[in-house]
Design a protein around this motif. Structure first.
Motif, PDB file in Angstrom:
ATOM      1  N   ALA B  90       0.675  -1.093  -0.099  1.00 54.63           N
ATOM      2  CA  ALA B  90      -0.069  -0.267   0.140  1.00 54.63           C
ATOM      3  C   ALA B  90       0.879   1.226  -0.108  1.00 54.63           C
ATOM      4  N   LYS B  91       1.755   1.853   0.625  1.00 50.12           N
ATOM      5  CA  LYS B  91       2.816   2.553   0.968  1.00 50.12           C
ATOM      6  C   LYS B  91       3.453   2.027   0.002  1.00 50.12           C
ATOM      7  N   TYR B  92       3.243   1.494  -1.368  1.00 48.94           N
ATOM      8  CA  TYR B  92       4.372   1.567  -2.810  1.00 48.94           C
ATOM      9  C   TYR B  92       3.661   2.438  -3.580  1.00 48.94           C
ATOM     10  N   VAL B  93       2.164   1.791  -3.328  1.00 56.15           N
ATOM     11  CA  VAL B  93       0.796   2.061  -4.597  1.00 56.15           C
ATOM     12  C   VAL B  93       0.924   3.852  -4.216  1.00 56.15           C
ATOM     13  N   GLU B  94       1.023   4.048  -2.464  1.00 50.07           N
ATOM     14  CA  GLU B  94       0.731   5.157  -2.228  1.00 50.07           C
ATOM     15  C   GLU B  94       1.165   5.918  -3.355  1.00 50.07           C
ATOM     16  N   ALA B  95       3.075   5.986  -2.987  1.00 51.19           N
ATOM     17  CA  ALA B  95       4.384   6.089  -3.050  1.00 51.19           C
ATOM     18  C   ALA B  95       4.420   6.762  -4.655  1.00 51.19           C
ATOM     19  N   ASN B  96       3.103   5.836  -5.512  1.00 54.16           N
ATOM     20  CA  ASN B  96       3.820   5.630  -7.184  1.00 54.16           C
ATOM     21  C   ASN B  96       2.352   6.085  -7.948  1.00 54.16           C
ATOM     22  N   THR B  97       1.707   6.318  -6.552  1.00 55.32           N
ATOM     23  CA  THR B  97       0.280   7.246  -7.539  1.00 55.32           C
ATOM     24  C   THR B  97       0.038   8.565  -6.834  1.00 55.32           C
ATOM     25  N   PRO B  98       0.406   9.261  -8.061  1.00 52.21           N
ATOM     26  CA  PRO B  98       0.357  10.535  -7.858  1.00 52.21           C
ATOM     27  C   PRO B  98      -1.467  11.010  -6.641  1.00 52.21           C
ATOM     28  N   ASN B  99      -1.364  12.175  -6.502  1.00 51.57           N
ATOM     29  CA  ASN B  99      -2.298  12.678  -5.497  1.00 51.57           C
ATOM     30  C   ASN B  99      -3.700  11.572  -4.999  1.00 51.57           C
ATOM     31  N   SER B 100      -2.449  10.517  -3.821  1.00 52.04           N
ATOM     32  CA  SER B 100      -3.339   9.221  -3.418  1.00 52.04           C
ATOM     33  C   SER B 100      -2.975   9.251  -2.009  1.00 52.04           C
ATOM     34  N   GLU B 101      -3.461   8.730  -1.227  1.00 51.84           N
ATOM     35  CA  GLU B 101      -2.750   8.717   0.082  1.00 51.84           C
ATOM     36  C   GLU B 101      -4.176   7.996   0.706  1.00 51.84           C
ATOM     37  N   PHE B 102      -3.031   7.374   1.607  1.00 51.64           N
ATOM     38  CA  PHE B 102      -3.422   5.552   2.088  1.00 51.64           C
ATOM     39  C   PHE B 102      -3.207   6.230   3.441  1.00 51.64           C
ATOM     40  N   VAL B 103      -4.687   5.526   4.213  1.00 51.51           N
ATOM     41  CA  VAL B 103      -4.503   5.621   5.332  1.00 51.51           C
ATOM     42  C   VAL B 103      -5.647   4.436   6.597  1.00 51.51           C
ATOM     43  N   TYR B 104      -4.877   3.736   7.094  1.00 57.86           N
ATOM     44  CA  TYR B 104      -4.907   2.626   7.603  1.00 57.86           C
ATOM     45  C   TYR B 104      -5.122   2.207   8.833  1.00 57.86           C
ATOM     46  N   VAL B 105      -5.409   1.275   9.914  1.00 57.55           N
ATOM     47  CA  VAL B 105      -4.582   1.003  11.076  1.00 57.55           C
ATOM     48  C   VAL B 105      -4.912  -0.126  11.571  1.00 57.55           C
ATOM     49  N   ASP B 106      -4.358  -0.610  12.297  1.00 56.39           N
ATOM     50  CA  ASP B 106      -3.952  -1.961  11.461  1.00 56.39           C
ATOM     51  C   ASP B 106      -4.237  -2.775  13.156  1.00 56.39           C
ATOM     52  N   LYS B 107      -3.707  -4.044  13.792  1.00 54.85           N
ATOM     53  CA  LYS B 107      -3.932  -4.948  14.696  1.00 54.85           C
ATOM     54  C   LYS B 107      -5.236  -4.754  14.844  1.00 54.85           C
ATOM     55  N   VAL B 108      -5.943  -4.611  14.198  1.00 55.14           N
ATOM     56  CA  VAL B 108      -7.186  -5.339  14.442  1.00 55.14           C
ATOM     57  C   VAL B 108      -8.000  -6.768  14.522  1.00 55.14           C
ATOM     58  N   ASN B 109      -7.825  -7.311  15.670  1.00 53.43           N
ATOM     59  CA  ASN B 109      -8.143  -8.359  16.545  1.00 53.43           C
ATOM     60  C   ASN B 109      -8.261  -8.252  17.623  1.00 53.43           C
ATOM     61  N   PRO B 110      -9.256  -9.335  17.965  1.00 54.74           N
ATOM     62  CA  PRO B 110      -9.806  -9.018  19.546  1.00 54.74           C
ATOM     63  C   PRO B 110      -8.891  -9.226  20.974  1.00 54.74           C
ATOM     64  N   ALA B 111      -7.619  -9.827  20.395  1.00 53.92           N
ATOM     65  CA  ALA B 111      -6.209  -9.629  22.082  1.00 53.92           C
ATOM     66  C   ALA B 111      -5.819  -8.287  21.519  1.00 53.92           C
ATOM     67  N   ASP B 112      -4.967  -7.166  20.424  1.00 53.46           N
ATOM     68  CA  ASP B 112      -4.821  -6.052  20.421  1.00 53.46           C
ATOM     69  C   ASP B 112      -5.569  -5.094  20.891  1.00 53.46           C
ATOM     70  N   ARG B 113      -7.092  -4.993  19.989  1.00 54.17           N
ATOM     71  CA  ARG B 113      -7.919  -4.039  20.177  1.00 54.17           C
ATOM     72  C   ARG B 113      -9.704  -4.768  20.752  1.00 54.17           C
ATOM     73  N   PRO B 114      -9.433  -5.541  22.008  1.00 53.60           N
ATOM     74  CA  PRO B 114     -10.972  -5.806  22.501  1.00 53.60           C
ATOM     75  C   PRO B 114     -11.957  -4.657  22.402  1.00 53.60           C
ATOM     76  N   ASN B 115     -13.413  -4.621  21.850  1.00 54.12           N
ATOM     77  CA  ASN B 115     -14.202  -3.871  22.200  1.00 54.12           C
ATOM     78  C   ASN B 115     -13.919  -2.986  20.843  1.00 54.12           C
ATOM     79  N   ILE B 116     -12.829  -3.303  20.004  1.00 51.81           N
ATOM     80  CA  ILE B 116     -13.172  -2.140  18.624  1.00 51.81           C
ATOM     81  C   ILE B 116     -13.783  -3.769  17.567  1.00 51.81           C
ATOM     82  N   LYS B 117     -14.896  -3.195  17.109  1.00 50.05           N
ATOM     83  CA  LYS B 117     -15.217  -3.989  15.774  1.00 50.05           C
ATOM     84  C   LYS B 117     -14.491  -3.154  14.236  1.00 50.05           C
TER      85      LYS B 117
END
Lengths: 341, 430
Positions: B90-117
C-alpha cells in the motif's frame, strides 16, 4: 475522615495521570494536547462515534453498578469477566433455538434473563466457596474466569463452529431478525443503554434506600458486628455476589444480542476488568458510577482515532486510565494517612 | 482446534493475568507506535462533526482530487509477514500514485484491540475520506460485509474472502486473493530437493479451506520434485502437518510455534515449511543451523522473511499486493471497478516482478546451487502449464478427489475439503 479534604483526591489523581501520560506521550512525535483532545472528545464528534461509545458504556455500566453492590458487601468480585462470558454463552444457547417466524421479543427476554441467571449462578459458585470453604473470592473468581473463557472457546471452536471452519471471528452470526434494532444508521440499540440505566437505578435504590441495602453495607463493613446486630451477613454477602453476577451476565447477553450478534471468543473483552477499575477509582460508590463509566467509555472509544489522526498507538488511552486509578488509590491512601497523623 | 484448547489451562491462567495487568499498565504492551511520519496529523478528528456514513467529502479537508484508500489490517504493520506485505504494498502504491493517500488501522484483532469492531474502524477510515477500503483477514468477513452495507458509496475489497462466490456480498464488495498455491508448490519442491531423507514438516495456522489447499499445494510440489526430479519413492516421503490453532502465536490458546518447530527437528524432520503469519520457523531453523544442525526452513508471506535466518533459508513464497492494489485504485478512481471474486496468478514471465506478479518466490541462501537450478526448471515447468492439480489425486481418507486425468477447477481447489493421501496431520478441526 474529612469529606472536604477527601474531595481533593480526584483532582490530584487527574493531574498526576495527565502528567504521567504526557511523559509517556513525549516518547512519540505527537503533541500531548492533540492526543488528549482526541482521547477526551474523539468519541463525541459524530453520531456514529457517540453510538459506539454508548454501546461500550452500557455493559460497562452494568458491570460497574454490579460491582458497587459486591464491593459494598466487601467482596472483590474479580470473576466478573467470567460471569459476563457465561451470560453470553447461555444467552447464545437460547438464541440458537430461534427458528424463522418465532416471536423475536420473547427470545430477547428469555435470552437476557438466561444470561443474567447464568451470570448469577457463576458468581454463586464463588460466593458459596468463599463462605463455606474460606477460599478467597479473588482467586476463585479469577480461576472461574479461565473456566468461562475455556467454555466459550470450546463452544466457538467446537459444537457451535461455523460449517467446516473454526473461526476466531466467532460463530455464524444470528439471523438479522434477532439483532436488537438499531437507531438510524448507527450501531446503537435503544434497548441496551435503557436496560443498563434501569439496572443502575434499581441497584442505587436497593443499596441506598432499602433495608436490604443497609444490611449489605453493614455486612461489608464488619461481618461479626452485623451478625451480632441480627443481620444475616452471610446471606447478604452471597446475595450481593449473585446480584453482581446477574448484572455481568446481563451485560454478556446484551453483547451477544446487540453488538456481536454471535458468540465471539473474547466476549467479555476486558469490560469486566474495566468495570473493576471504575469501581476502584470511585471506591465503589454507586453515585459516581454513571459519570466515571461515561469517562472511561469516551476515553476507550475515542482512542481508536489516535493511530489514524496522530499515528499514536491507541493503548495510550489505557495508560491514562491506569494512571488515573493508581493515582487515585495513592492519593486516597496518602490523604487518609495524613488525617490519622 | 479442540486439541489445542486442552493443553492451555496453565498458560491461559497466565494470559488472563497478563491481560488484566496490561489493561492497567498497557504502556508495557504497547507496540512501538505507528511509523513516525504523521502525514495525517493535521486532519483533526474534530473536523468530521457529521455522520461519517454521509460525510465523506466534507470530512476530508484535503483537496477534492485526492484519492484516499484505507486498509484494515489484522496484525501489526511490522510483523515481517502477512500484514507487512499488505502495508508495504500500500505504501508503494501510495508513493507511485500521484495525489493518493493511504490511511490504515493495524492490529485489528480481539487480543490487541478488544471492543473494537471492523465496522467501527471502517467508519473512521471513511471519515478520513477513504473511497476504497481493503480488509485483509479472513476473520473480517462478517464485519466487512456489514461495513459495506453501511457505506454503499465506498468500494470494499475483502482479501481472501468469498462473499462474492457465496452471494452474500453487497454490490460494493469484492474479493481478491493471490494464487499462493503456486508459491507453496515451489516451496514444497525446494523442501523435497534439499531434505536429506524426505522428511518435511508443515506448520499450519487453523484449519480451513484456504490453509488446507495451501498445505496440499506444498505437498503436491514436494511429491513432484521428490519423485520426478529426485527419482525417489513416493512412499518414502514423509509430509507432516501440525496446526497451531491460529495465524500467530497466542499464548495459552494456540500451540507455541517455536516449540512445534523444535519438536519437528527433534523428530528428525529437516525442513520446515511455514504456513503461519509470523517467522518462528525460520528463526528457529537459523538457530539450529548455527548450532551445527543441517536443518532448513521456508518462511511465508513476506519477501524479506529469509533475513531472520539467512543460513537456514531455502526460500520464501510471498505475496506482492502491488499489482492488485494499483489496479484496484485505478479501477475505483476511474469508475470502472466491477464486483468480482479474483484469484490472481503469478506473472510467469518473472514471478518476482514487483509491478506485475501478485505471488513470488525468492530463493534462500541455503539452497544449494544444484538444487537452485532444479528449482528454476520446476518453476519453468509451472510457467509452461504444468498443473499439479491433475488426477489421480486421493483425499486423506482415501476417497477420490480427482479421477485419473481430470483437472481441478478453481472452486474445487478453493474449497479444499481435506489434506491429501500421503500427508500426515488433521484434515478437520474436531
Amino acid at each position: 475522615m474529612n469529606n472536604l479534604r477527601l474531595a481533593r483526591a480526584p483532582l490530584i489523581a487527574i493531574l498526576v495521570a495527565l502528567l504521567m501520560t504526557t511523559i509517556v506521550l513525549a516518547t512519540t512525535d505527537a503533541e500531548a494536547i492533540s492526543a488528549f483532545t482526541v482521547m477526551f472528545s474523539g468519541a463525541l464528534t459524530s453520531p456514529s462515534r457517540v453510538a459506539d461509545m454508548v454501546m461500550l458504556a452500557a455493559p460497562l455500566l452494568l458491570c460497574a453498578a454490579g460491582l458497587s453492590i459486591s464491593f459494598a458487601a466487601g467482596q472483590y468480585n474479580l470473576g466478573i469477566e467470567g460471569q459476563m462470558t457465561v451470560g453470553g454463552v447461555i444467552s447464545m444457547a437460547v438464541l440458537r433455538q430461534y427458528a424463522d417466524g418465532g416471536n423475536v421479543a420473547v427470545y430477547w427476554i428469555i435470552a437476557l434473563l438466561a444470561g443474567a441467571l447464568a451470570g448469577a449462578a457463576w458468581a454463586g459458585v464463588v460466593a458459596l466457596l468463599k463462605q463455606y470453604t474460606r477460599v478467597s473470592e479473588i482467586f476463585v473468581g479469577l480461576g472461574l474466569n479461565f473456566v468461562a473463557l475455556g467454555f466459550s472457546l470450546y463452544m466457538v471452536f467446537g459444537p457451535w463452529k461455523r460449517p467446516g471452519v473454526a473461526s476466531m471471528s466467532g460463530t455464524e452470526p444470528l439471523p438479522d431478525s434477532l439483532w436488537l434494532p438499531v437507531i438510524g444508521t448507527t450501531r446503537v440499540t435503544l434497548i441496551t443503554p435503557l436496560v443498563a440505566v434501569i439496572v443502575l437505578a434499581l441497584f442505587w435504590f436497593l443499596l441506598r434506600a432499602t433495608q436490604w441495602g443497609l444490611e449489605v453495607r453493614a455486612s461489608g463493613l464488619s461481618q461479626p458486628a452485623s451478625r451480632r446486630l441480627g443481620v444475616p451477613a452471610v446471606r447478604r454477602m452471597i446475595q450481593a455476589m449473585l446480584v453482581c453476577g446477574a448484572a455481568a451476565g446481563l451485560a454478556g447477553a446484551l453483547q451477544v444480542l446487540g453488538v456481536y450478534h454471535a458468540l465471539v471468543p473474547n466476549l467479555a473483552s476486558g469490560i469486566g476488568f474495566m468495570g473493576l477499575l471504575v469501581a476502584l477509582l470511585i471506591n465503589a460508590d454507586i453515585r459516581f458510577v454513571a459519570p466515571l463509566v461515561l469517562l472511561f467509555a469516551v476515553l476507550t472509544a475515542g482512542s481508536i482515532q489516535l493511530p489514524l489522526s496522530l499515528s499514536i498507538d491507541s493503548s495510550i488511552s489505557g495508560v491514562f486510565q491506569g494512571f488515573l486509578v493508581l493515582a487515585m488509590i495513592v492519593a486516597r491512601a496518602f490523604i487518609s494517612i495524613k488525617e490519622r497523623a | 482446534m479442540k486439541q489445542q484448547m486442552d493443553n492451555g489451562l496453565k498458560t491461559r491462567v497466565l494470559i488472563l493475568v497478563v491481560a488484566m495487568l496490561s489493561l492497567i499498565i498497557s504502556a508495557c504492551g504497547a507496540q512501538p507506535s505507528a511509523p513516525a511520519e504523521a502525514t495525517t496529523a493535521p486532519v483533526e478528528a474534530t473536523a468530521a462533526p457529521e455522520e461519517p456514513a454521509a460525510a465523506e467529502p466534507t470530512s476530508a479537508p484535503a483537496d477534492a482530487e485526492k484519492f484516499v484508500f484505507g486498509m484494515v489490517l489484522v496484525g501489526p504493520i511490522n510483523d515481517g509477514g502477512w500484514s507487512q506485505a499488505h502495508y508495504d504494498a500500500a505504501k508503494y502504491v501510495e508513493a507511485n500514485t500521484p495525489n493518493s493517500e493511504f490511511v490504515y488501522v493495524d492490529k485489528v484483532n480481539p487480543a490487541d484491540r478488544p471492543n473494537i469492531k471492523v465496522e467501527q474502524v471502517v467508519d473512521e477510515l471513511v471519515a478520513k475520506g477513504a473511497k476504497l477500503v481493503i480488509t485483509n483477514s479472513d476473520d473480517f468477513k462478517d464485519g466487512t460485509r456489514e461495513a459495506a452495507k453501511a457505506h454503499p458509496d465506498v468500494t470494499f475489497v475483502h482479501i481472501s474472502g468469498d462473499d462474492v462466490v457465496t452471494g452474500k456480498a453487497p454490490a460494493n464488495l469484492g474479493n481478491e486473493m493471490g494464487r499462493m498455491e503456486y508459491g507453496k508448490m515451489i516451496a514444497g519442491c525446494a523442501a523435497a530437493l534439499q531434505s536429506a531423507d524426505g522428511k518435511i514438516a508443515f506448520v499450519g495456522p487453523l484449519i480451513n479451506d484456504e490453509t488446507r489447499r495451501l498445505a496440499d499445494s506444498a505437498y503436491l510440489g514436494a511429491k513432484y520434485c521428490w519423485t520426478k526430479v529426485r527419482g525417489a519413492d513416493a512412499a518414502a516421503l514423509k509430509f507432516n502437518v501440525t496446526w497451531i490453532g491460529f495465524w500467530f502465536n497466542i499464548p495459552g490458546v494456540t500451540l507455541d510455534p517455536t516449540k512445534v518447530v523444535n519438536d519437528a527437528f527433534t523428530e528428525g524432520y529437516d525442513v520446515i515449511i511455514s504456513g503461519i503469519d509470523t517467522p518462528e520457523a525460520i528463526v528457529e531453523a537459523g538457530k539450529a543451523q548455527a548450532a551445527g544442525k543441517k536443518v532448513y526452513a521456508l518462511p511465508y508471506d513476506y519477501k524479506d522473511a529469509c533475513a531472520k535466518g539467512e543460513a537456514a533459508c531455502l526460500g520464501v513464497p510471498y505475496f506482492n499486493w502491488v499489482p492488485t492494489y494499483s489496479k484496484l485504485i485505478a479501477d475505483v478512481k476511474g469508475g470502472t471497478w466491477k464486483q468480482a471474486w479474483i484469484w490472481n496468478a503469478p506473472d510467469w514471465k518473472d514471478i518476482n516482478n514487483v509491478t506485475t506478479s501478485p505471488v513470488g518466490f525468492i530463493k534462500g541462501a541455503a539452497l544449494t546451487a544444484e538444487n537452485a537450478t532444479k528449482l528454476d526448471s520446476f518453476i519453468a515447468e509451472l510457467a509452461g502449464g504444468l498443473n499439479l492439480w491433475t488426477g489421480p489425486i486421493n483425499l486423506q481418507d482415501g476417497t477420490s478427489y480427482l479421477a485419473d486425468g481430470l483437472v481441478a477447477d478453481d472452486k474445487q481447489v478453493w474449497y479444499m475439503p481435506q489434506l491429501l493421501e500421503g500427508m500426515e496431520g488433521q484434515s478437520a478441526s474436531k
